[in-house]
Design a protein around this motif. Structure first.
Motif, PDB file in Angstrom:
ATOM      1  N   ASP A 102       0.819  -1.210   0.000  1.00 40.93           N
ATOM      2  CA  ASP A 102       0.000   0.000   0.000  1.00 40.93           C
ATOM      3  C   ASP A 102       0.854   1.262   0.000  1.00 40.93           C
ATOM      4  O   ASP A 102       0.356   2.353  -0.309  1.00 40.93           O
ATOM      5  CB  ASP A 102      -0.920   0.003   1.221  1.00 40.93           C
ATOM      6  CG  ASP A 102      -0.149  -0.156   2.528  1.00 40.93           C
ATOM      7  OD1 ASP A 102       0.702  -1.061   2.615  1.00 40.93           O
ATOM      8  OD2 ASP A 102      -0.400   0.611   3.483  1.00 40.93           O
ATOM      9  N   ARG A 111     -11.605   7.856  -0.421  1.00 46.21           N
ATOM     10  CA  ARG A 111     -12.097   6.495  -0.634  1.00 46.21           C
ATOM     11  C   ARG A 111     -10.930   5.503  -0.651  1.00 46.21           C
ATOM     12  O   ARG A 111      -9.766   5.892  -0.786  1.00 46.21           O
ATOM     13  CB  ARG A 111     -12.859   6.430  -1.951  1.00 46.21           C
ATOM     14  CG  ARG A 111     -12.011   6.779  -3.160  1.00 46.21           C
ATOM     15  CD  ARG A 111     -12.686   6.393  -4.460  1.00 46.21           C
ATOM     16  NE  ARG A 111     -11.957   6.874  -5.622  1.00 46.21           N
ATOM     17  CZ  ARG A 111     -10.849   6.324  -6.094  1.00 46.21           C
ATOM     18  NH1 ARG A 111     -10.291   5.280  -5.478  1.00 46.21           N
ATOM     19  NH2 ARG A 111     -10.259   6.820  -7.171  1.00 46.21           N
ATOM     20  N   PRO A 112     -11.247   4.195  -0.549  1.00 47.21           N
ATOM     21  CA  PRO A 112     -10.197   3.183  -0.666  1.00 47.21           C
ATOM     22  C   PRO A 112      -9.499   3.261  -2.026  1.00 47.21           C
ATOM     23  O   PRO A 112     -10.118   3.593  -3.053  1.00 47.21           O
ATOM     24  CB  PRO A 112     -10.969   1.867  -0.512  1.00 47.21           C
ATOM     25  CG  PRO A 112     -12.176   2.234   0.292  1.00 47.21           C
ATOM     26  CD  PRO A 112     -12.549   3.609  -0.165  1.00 47.21           C
ATOM     27  N   TRP A 113      -8.228   2.924  -2.027  1.00 53.82           N
ATOM     28  CA  TRP A 113      -7.418   2.994  -3.240  1.00 53.82           C
ATOM     29  C   TRP A 113      -7.756   1.848  -4.191  1.00 53.82           C
ATOM     30  O   TRP A 113      -7.822   0.689  -3.787  1.00 53.82           O
ATOM     31  CB  TRP A 113      -5.934   2.923  -2.894  1.00 53.82           C
ATOM     32  CG  TRP A 113      -5.446   4.098  -2.105  1.00 53.82           C
ATOM     33  CD1 TRP A 113      -5.273   4.161  -0.750  1.00 53.82           C
ATOM     34  CD2 TRP A 113      -5.077   5.381  -2.620  1.00 53.82           C
ATOM     35  NE1 TRP A 113      -4.821   5.408  -0.378  1.00 53.82           N
ATOM     36  CE2 TRP A 113      -4.691   6.174  -1.506  1.00 53.82           C
ATOM     37  CE3 TRP A 113      -5.036   5.942  -3.896  1.00 53.82           C
ATOM     38  CZ2 TRP A 113      -4.264   7.494  -1.645  1.00 53.82           C
ATOM     39  CZ3 TRP A 113      -4.607   7.247  -4.027  1.00 53.82           C
ATOM     40  CH2 TRP A 113      -4.227   8.005  -2.915  1.00 53.82           C
ATOM     41  N   ARG A 114      -7.922   2.192  -5.474  1.00 57.25           N
ATOM     42  CA  ARG A 114      -8.111   1.190  -6.518  1.00 57.25           C
ATOM     43  C   ARG A 114      -6.799   0.979  -7.264  1.00 57.25           C
ATOM     44  O   ARG A 114      -5.895   1.816  -7.219  1.00 57.25           O
ATOM     45  CB  ARG A 114      -9.218   1.624  -7.484  1.00 57.25           C
ATOM     46  CG  ARG A 114     -10.596   1.690  -6.846  1.00 57.25           C
ATOM     47  CD  ARG A 114     -11.688   1.808  -7.910  1.00 57.25           C
ATOM     48  NE  ARG A 114     -11.653   3.096  -8.590  1.00 57.25           N
ATOM     49  CZ  ARG A 114     -12.507   4.090  -8.342  1.00 57.25           C
ATOM     50  NH1 ARG A 114     -13.461   3.946  -7.421  1.00 57.25           N
ATOM     51  NH2 ARG A 114     -12.424   5.219  -9.031  1.00 57.25           N
ATOM     52  N   ASP A 117      -5.516   3.796  -9.535  1.00 52.94           N
ATOM     53  CA  ASP A 117      -5.328   5.139  -8.990  1.00 52.94           C
ATOM     54  C   ASP A 117      -3.869   5.582  -9.162  1.00 52.94           C
ATOM     55  O   ASP A 117      -2.956   4.750  -9.153  1.00 52.94           O
ATOM     56  CB  ASP A 117      -5.698   5.172  -7.505  1.00 52.94           C
ATOM     57  CG  ASP A 117      -7.200   5.226  -7.286  1.00 52.94           C
ATOM     58  OD1 ASP A 117      -7.907   5.776  -8.153  1.00 52.94           O
ATOM     59  OD2 ASP A 117      -7.660   4.728  -6.243  1.00 52.94           O
ATOM     60  N   CYS A 182      -5.701  -1.508   6.445  1.00 49.01           N
ATOM     61  CA  CYS A 182      -6.339  -2.821   6.454  1.00 49.01           C
ATOM     62  C   CYS A 182      -5.378  -3.874   6.992  1.00 49.01           C
ATOM     63  O   CYS A 182      -4.504  -4.348   6.241  1.00 49.01           O
ATOM     64  CB  CYS A 182      -6.763  -3.208   5.042  1.00 49.01           C
ATOM     65  SG  CYS A 182      -7.879  -2.054   4.234  1.00 49.01           S
ATOM     66  N   HIS A 211      -5.322  -5.709  -5.536  1.00 47.28           N
ATOM     67  CA  HIS A 211      -5.269  -5.383  -4.115  1.00 47.28           C
ATOM     68  C   HIS A 211      -5.881  -6.513  -3.307  1.00 47.28           C
ATOM     69  O   HIS A 211      -6.928  -7.068  -3.662  1.00 47.28           O
ATOM     70  CB  HIS A 211      -6.054  -4.092  -3.828  1.00 47.28           C
ATOM     71  CG  HIS A 211      -5.394  -2.874  -4.377  1.00 47.28           C
ATOM     72  ND1 HIS A 211      -5.993  -1.633  -4.369  1.00 47.28           N
ATOM     73  CD2 HIS A 211      -4.158  -2.700  -4.946  1.00 47.28           C
ATOM     74  CE1 HIS A 211      -5.181  -0.751  -4.912  1.00 47.28           C
ATOM     75  NE2 HIS A 211      -4.065  -1.373  -5.267  1.00 47.28           N
ATOM     76  N   ASP A 260      -9.121  -0.954  -1.973  1.00 43.12           N
ATOM     77  CA  ASP A 260     -10.323  -1.519  -2.587  1.00 43.12           C
ATOM     78  C   ASP A 260      -9.946  -2.883  -3.154  1.00 43.12           C
ATOM     79  O   ASP A 260      -9.090  -2.989  -4.034  1.00 43.12           O
ATOM     80  CB  ASP A 260     -10.803  -0.579  -3.696  1.00 43.12           C
ATOM     81  CG  ASP A 260     -12.096  -1.042  -4.364  1.00 43.12           C
ATOM     82  OD1 ASP A 260     -12.286  -2.275  -4.512  1.00 43.12           O
ATOM     83  OD2 ASP A 260     -12.905  -0.190  -4.749  1.00 43.12           O
ATOM     84  N   CYS A 261     -10.596  -3.919  -2.668  1.00 45.70           N
ATOM     85  CA  CYS A 261     -10.219  -5.291  -3.042  1.00 45.70           C
ATOM     86  C   CYS A 261     -11.260  -5.970  -3.925  1.00 45.70           C
ATOM     87  O   CYS A 261     -11.322  -7.208  -3.984  1.00 45.70           O
ATOM     88  CB  CYS A 261      -9.973  -6.119  -1.782  1.00 45.70           C
ATOM     89  SG  CYS A 261      -8.646  -5.504  -0.733  1.00 45.70           S
ATOM     90  N   SER A 262     -12.056  -5.198  -4.615  1.00 45.26           N
ATOM     91  CA  SER A 262     -13.115  -5.782  -5.434  1.00 45.26           C
ATOM     92  C   SER A 262     -12.576  -6.455  -6.702  1.00 45.26           C
ATOM     93  O   SER A 262     -13.154  -7.430  -7.187  1.00 45.26           O
ATOM     94  CB  SER A 262     -14.155  -4.721  -5.807  1.00 45.26           C
ATOM     95  OG  SER A 262     -13.547  -3.620  -6.459  1.00 45.26           O
ATOM     96  N   GLN A 272     -12.444 -10.581   0.276  1.00 45.20           N
ATOM     97  CA  GLN A 272     -11.664  -9.870   1.287  1.00 45.20           C
ATOM     98  C   GLN A 272     -11.855 -10.556   2.640  1.00 45.20           C
ATOM     99  O   GLN A 272     -12.975 -10.760   3.084  1.00 45.20           O
ATOM    100  CB  GLN A 272     -12.116  -8.416   1.351  1.00 45.20           C
ATOM    101  CG  GLN A 272     -11.182  -7.502   2.108  1.00 45.20           C
ATOM    102  CD  GLN A 272     -11.536  -6.031   1.920  1.00 45.20           C
ATOM    103  OE1 GLN A 272     -12.586  -5.703   1.385  1.00 45.20           O
ATOM    104  NE2 GLN A 272     -10.660  -5.149   2.369  1.00 45.20           N
TER     105      GLN A 272
END
Length: 291
Positions: A102, A111-114, A117, A182, A211, A260-262, A272
């Protein structure tokens, strides 16, 4: 599946070894004596000599503050060596899985990092890891770069073990509360890596940067409270949240490390993990629970 793993004694490498035994994976682990990432050519030679289906890199220069004093060494280990290993993997037609961090982001709150980004590391460690990512992507088409965060386990140096060591017998612990991220168990990272490796061995691998980190996101102070709450200690320290300015370090830390772990779930079906479940297991392994 046959695997070659760079790293042997680190948190993720040790969990990879443990999981490999449970999964029946034939894995060879290279310690520093066998292949030192400070000597990239030796690492490439190790890949060329191996007959494997996948190569994983779980070794790195992880001393964030010390990297500020030895940026050239950090860059050679975290940047140059992964690229050289990736090139050797490409020559053999073998996929390469590489663990990153990270710390490639600047930590801007929001917001969470993609994965796509903009990066902007704050220190030498993050810059060296970003250089490694870029080298791997450029050198090997069959790659996976796995960014993770706040790694903990029952071995090695990590936040959980530090809190247990310094918190016992103290009435209060002052812990940074304005950095959020996280926590991620090394065992969960190992499981994700072996799942990805298995997909590649079946011809279903998807290249890219992904991620993977635990949920829910917390501050370091929140994490400390969860650790102490789960111990079997009769007396537990009260956690007081302080600011980053109250706890200066040589290397700057990102204020927002939430990932962001999507994408990894969409690509590999890897959800996640809840770090609290893994924390219970780590504390049990360390003999620090009330059970």
């Amino acid at each position: 599946m046959r695997a070659l793993v760079f790293g042997s004694t680190g948190q993720v490498a040790r969990e990879l070894r443990r999981a490999a035994g449970e999964l029946g994976i034939e894995a060879s682990f290279l310690d520093r004596a066998a292949a030192d990432l400070a000597d990239p050519d030796a690492c490439a030679a190790a890949v060329r000599a191996a007959s494997v289906d996948v190569v994983l890199n779980a070794a790195a220069h992880t001393a964030v503050d010390r990297a500020e004093d030895e940026p050239e060494l950090a860059l050679r280990i975290n940047g140059t060596a992964p690229g050289v290993i990736a090139a050797a993997c490409a020559d053999k037609g073998v996929p390469f899985l590489h663990v990153s961090t990270d710390y490639v982001f600047d930590g801007t709150p929001g917001r969470p990092w993609r994965e796509d980004d903009p990066t902007g590391p704050l220190g030498a460690y993050g810059r060296s890891k970003l250089a490694g990512e870029q080298a791997v992507v450029a050198a090997c088409p069959d790659h996976v770069v796995l960014r993770t965060a706040w790694v903990f386990s029952a071995h090695g140096g990590n936040f959980v073990k530090t809190m247990l060591k310094v918190g016992k017998g103290r009435p209060e612990m002052r812990v940074v509360g304005d950095q959020h991220g996280c926590p991620t168990a090394a065992a969960d990272i190992a499981g994700a890596l072996w799942t990805i490796a298995a997909d590649w061995s079946r011809g279903r691998g998807r290249a890219g940067i992904f991620h993977y980190a635990g949920a829910p996101a917390v501050s370091w102070a929140d994490f400390a409270e969860a650790i102490f709450a789960r111990t079997g200690w009769a007396e537990r320290p009260a956690v007081t949240a302080i600011t980053t300015a109250d706890w200066p370090t040589k290397a700057a830390r990102p204020a927002n490390s939430v990932l962001d772990c999507s994408a990894i779930e969409a690509a590999y079906g890897i959800a996640q993990p809840d770090w609290r479940l893994a924390l219970d297991e780590v504390l049990e392994e360390l003999g620090e629970t009330s059970a």
